[in-house]
Design a protein around this motif. Structure first.
Motif: not given
Length: 168
Positions: A20, A11-17
């Motif tokens: 990575d 939750d609260n993480k972007t797809y990019q994060e």
């Protein structure tokens, strides 16, 4: 899936994060695998160098094998020759003999400890035996193979010389 197994929250993480993080974990795993490979190669090289050092001192050869059936038990028998190529008497040796087929597939490994003195420049011939179990594939395979159809590879662990010096 990995995050769920480890209990990490996405939750609260972007797809990019997330990508990575996955790339970083993969890079870490690849680095650890590369380090393990280097260590394994180094260990194999040290083992081969040790084998070559021992080979300058002692040659061990399997020159006959057989089968013996007693009243209660059966045995595989091995005739082994030890040649002391050094200038010092050998008091004791310890190692193992790996027996493989012609394709280097392991059949059986036999541990050998010999404490009969081997004079410098001489050959000692000894007989050994192991219990034969008709239900073990390694025993039945070894019994059925002719000597010309197997390889015996000596892996030394330790040589103790009569003067007290040790090679290991």
């Amino acid at each position: 899936m990995r995050a769920r197994m480890l209990g990490d929250k996405l939750d609260n993480k972007t797809y990019q994060e997330i990508l990575d993080n996955a790339k970083a974990l993969r890079a870490k795993a690849e680095k650890e695998q590369a380090e393990a490979k280097v260590l394994a190669e180094k260990a194999a090289l040290e083992k081969e160098q040790q084998r070559q050092l021992f080979a300058k001192v002692l040659t061990v050869a399997l020159y006959d094998k057989g089968y013996y059936k007693g009243d209660w038990e059966a045995y595989l028998t091995y005739e082994v020759a030890f040649e002391n190529k050094s200038e010092k008497d050998i008091r004791a040796i310890k190692g193992s003999m790996l027996i493989t087929d012609l394709f280097d597939t392991k059949i059986k490994e036999i541990n050998i400890v010999e404490d009969d003195r081997i004079p410098a420049g001489k050959i000692l011939k000894k007989s050994y035996s192991t219990d034969y179990n008709q239900f073990m594939d390694e025993d039945t395979r070894l019994r059925s193979k002719d000597l010309k159809d197997i390889k015996a590879i000596w892996t030394p662990e330790k040589i103790i010389f009569s003067d007290g010096s040790i090679l290991e």
